[in-house]
Design a protein around this motif. Structure first.
Motif, PDB file in Angstrom:
ATOM      1  N   GLU A 167      -6.062 -47.656 101.848  1.00  0.00           N
ATOM      2  CA  GLU A 167      -6.960 -46.870 102.697  1.00  0.00           C
ATOM      3  C   GLU A 167      -7.711 -45.804 101.915  1.00  0.00           C
ATOM      4  O   GLU A 167      -8.933 -45.649 102.059  1.00  0.00           O
ATOM      5  CB  GLU A 167      -6.195 -46.238 103.855  1.00  0.00           C
ATOM      6  CG  GLU A 167      -7.123 -45.549 104.840  1.00  0.00           C
ATOM      7  CD  GLU A 167      -6.397 -45.075 106.102  1.00  0.00           C
ATOM      8  OE1 GLU A 167      -7.081 -44.606 107.021  1.00  0.00           O
ATOM      9  OE2 GLU A 167      -5.159 -45.190 106.161  1.00  0.00           O
ATOM     10  N   LEU A 194      -4.427 -55.177 104.210  1.00  0.00           N
ATOM     11  CA  LEU A 194      -4.006 -53.976 104.947  1.00  0.00           C
ATOM     12  C   LEU A 194      -2.853 -54.258 105.896  1.00  0.00           C
ATOM     13  O   LEU A 194      -2.080 -53.349 106.237  1.00  0.00           O
ATOM     14  CB  LEU A 194      -5.198 -53.416 105.738  1.00  0.00           C
ATOM     15  CG  LEU A 194      -6.253 -52.655 104.933  1.00  0.00           C
ATOM     16  CD1 LEU A 194      -7.502 -52.438 105.775  1.00  0.00           C
ATOM     17  CD2 LEU A 194      -5.697 -51.312 104.449  1.00  0.00           C
ATOM     18  N   THR A 239     -11.833 -45.616 101.185  1.00  0.00           N
ATOM     19  CA  THR A 239     -12.616 -44.466 101.641  1.00  0.00           C
ATOM     20  C   THR A 239     -13.394 -43.835 100.493  1.00  0.00           C
ATOM     21  O   THR A 239     -14.528 -43.383 100.667  1.00  0.00           O
ATOM     22  CB  THR A 239     -11.696 -43.415 102.285  1.00  0.00           C
ATOM     23  OG1 THR A 239     -10.978 -44.023 103.367  1.00  0.00           O
ATOM     24  CG2 THR A 239     -12.500 -42.245 102.819  1.00  0.00           C
ATOM     25  N   ALA A 295      -7.800 -50.099 114.526  1.00  0.00           N
ATOM     26  CA  ALA A 295      -8.246 -50.865 113.364  1.00  0.00           C
ATOM     27  C   ALA A 295      -8.680 -52.269 113.771  1.00  0.00           C
ATOM     28  O   ALA A 295      -8.217 -52.826 114.771  1.00  0.00           O
ATOM     29  CB  ALA A 295      -7.123 -50.942 112.333  1.00  0.00           C
ATOM     30  N   TRP A 322      -9.587 -47.932 109.190  1.00  0.00           N
ATOM     31  CA  TRP A 322      -8.949 -49.003 108.427  1.00  0.00           C
ATOM     32  C   TRP A 322      -7.556 -49.326 108.956  1.00  0.00           C
ATOM     33  O   TRP A 322      -7.105 -50.482 108.880  1.00  0.00           O
ATOM     34  CB  TRP A 322      -8.844 -48.599 106.954  1.00  0.00           C
ATOM     35  CG  TRP A 322     -10.153 -48.556 106.245  1.00  0.00           C
ATOM     36  CD1 TRP A 322     -10.849 -47.445 105.857  1.00  0.00           C
ATOM     37  CD2 TRP A 322     -10.947 -49.677 105.825  1.00  0.00           C
ATOM     38  NE1 TRP A 322     -12.020 -47.800 105.232  1.00  0.00           N
ATOM     39  CE2 TRP A 322     -12.102 -49.166 105.184  1.00  0.00           C
ATOM     40  CE3 TRP A 322     -10.783 -51.059 105.917  1.00  0.00           C
ATOM     41  CZ2 TRP A 322     -13.091 -49.996 104.648  1.00  0.00           C
ATOM     42  CZ3 TRP A 322     -11.760 -51.881 105.380  1.00  0.00           C
ATOM     43  CH2 TRP A 322     -12.894 -51.355 104.750  1.00  0.00           C
ATOM     44  N   THR A 323      -6.883 -48.336 109.482  1.00  0.00           N
ATOM     45  CA  THR A 323      -5.507 -48.531 109.956  1.00  0.00           C
ATOM     46  C   THR A 323      -5.336 -47.890 111.329  1.00  0.00           C
ATOM     47  O   THR A 323      -6.198 -47.144 111.797  1.00  0.00           O
ATOM     48  CB  THR A 323      -4.494 -47.906 108.970  1.00  0.00           C
ATOM     49  OG1 THR A 323      -4.793 -46.502 108.822  1.00  0.00           O
ATOM     50  CG2 THR A 323      -4.569 -48.589 107.607  1.00  0.00           C
TER      51      THR A 323
END
Length: 344
Positions: free
Chosen positions: A277, A268, A281, A181, A176-177
């Motif tokens: 994040e 994000l 998850t 990403a 995600w980051t």
């Protein structure tokens, strides 16, 4: 400029436009599907909303017929009769249905238009085979259209569609980051290929069959591609905040699946998105409800709306540049705006 929440007032309303085009295309689509292997025909009828599991006749949602309408309007916009776009409409509708069958399997989506997806009703293997049969039928449809290059245009669009679907699947395995990403730019390239390629093909192929010059068809292809990105972004919004009674899918479904959608990626990228994040998850009921709220607070929802509007503006500009015939031009402007707000 019409926003995503208000209807364009000029010209016929979008549902009437879609209905007119579906009615024109329906006999040719039924004839094409009618020539399939009986089992494939049964599954095709189910996927198209014309039959129940097991082959009994049934009236169910057949979708809006967006790509069919774009093909017909593309022919009319090029100065040809609506009938000239019918083979293109049949071909793109078959490809679209094929892509949905396989897409549901890859995403694990058990519902489609408010009832079990084909793979849940018939099994994964039969659904894959039915999709293959629909694609083969789409190509066959264009080989009888007597327009050089038509099948090539469709196959090129399919290549882009597969590329976009591949990227979408690969995005699921990226973090995600961090440096690996998925960026917003990567997302938009994926959306153009996965969704925009077939919308652009529908418009361009209809114009192609009506005798439009390649330059005009190419501009209409780009028009559809920008529409496709807007369409996909709005679909992302519906995937988080849509009404299940309208979408046929559970609320917050994309968050539960951990999909890399535009609102989430935009959120994000902001300082306020740092809390996302962990929620993305976790994916339990509490986390997805909180994630939806954080995405909105971080500006992901408003950013998605702005970007969808931007692509729609570009699409309208491209359409105007080819100076289409007045009535189909008005119909297309109405349809483009309505598709992006997705309330029809």
């Amino acid at each position: 400029m019409t926003t995503l929440t208000t209807a364009l007032k000029a010209g016929p309303e979008a549902p009437a436009i879609l209905h007119r085009c579906r009615e024109l295309v329906a006999p040719a689509l039924a004839e094409a599907v009618g020539g399939m292997h009986p089992w494939m025909r049964e599954m095709a009828d189910y996927a198209l909303g014309r039959g129940a599991a097991g082959g009994a006749p049934a009236a169910h949602s057949q979708g809006k017929g967006v790509r069919q309408a774009l093909a017909v309007l593309g022919a009319e916009a090029a100065g040809g009769p609506a009938e000239a776009g019918v083979p293109a409409a049949v071909a793109v509708e078959l490809v679209h249905t094929f892509s949905l069958l396989h897409d549901d399997i890859m995403d694990g989506d058990a519902m489609r238009r408010g009832r079990p997806a084909l793979w849940k009703a018939y099994g994964t293997g039969p659904a894959v085979l039915a999709g293959d049969a629909l694609f083969a039928l789409a190509v066959q449809t264009l080989t009888t259209a007597s327009a050089p290059g038509a099948a090539h245009r469709l196959s090129a669009a399919l290549g882009d569609l597969v590329r976009g679907q591949a990227d979408d699947l690969l995005f699921a395995h990226r973090p995600w980051t961090g440096p690996e990403a998925v960026s917003v730019a990567e997302y938009e390239a994926m959306a153009e290929h996965k969704t925009g390629s077939l919308l652009g093909c529908a418009l361009a192929l209809g114009a192609h069959l009506a005798g439009a010059p390649e330059e005009t068809a190419a501009v209409l292809d780009r028009t559809g591609r920008h529409l496709g990105v807007a369409f996909q972004i709005v679909d992302d919004l519906l995937g988080i905040w849509g009404d299940p009674a309208v979408t046929g899918k559970p609320v917050h479904g994309d968050l539960r699946q951990g999909k890399k959608t535009f609102p989430v990626l935009a959120a994000l990228a902001t300082p306020s998105g740092s809390a996302l994040e962990g929620l993305l998850t976790a994916r339990d009921d509490t986390a997805v409800v909180r994630a939806a709220a954080v995405v909105e607070q971080a500006g992901g929802r408003s950013a998605a709306l702005r970007e969808a509007r931007r692509h729609l503006t570009v699409a309208h500009g491209l359409l105007a540049s080819v100076q289409p015939a007045p009535r189909p031009a008005a119909d297309l402007r109405t349809l483009l705006s309505a598709l992006s707000r997705r309330t029809i």
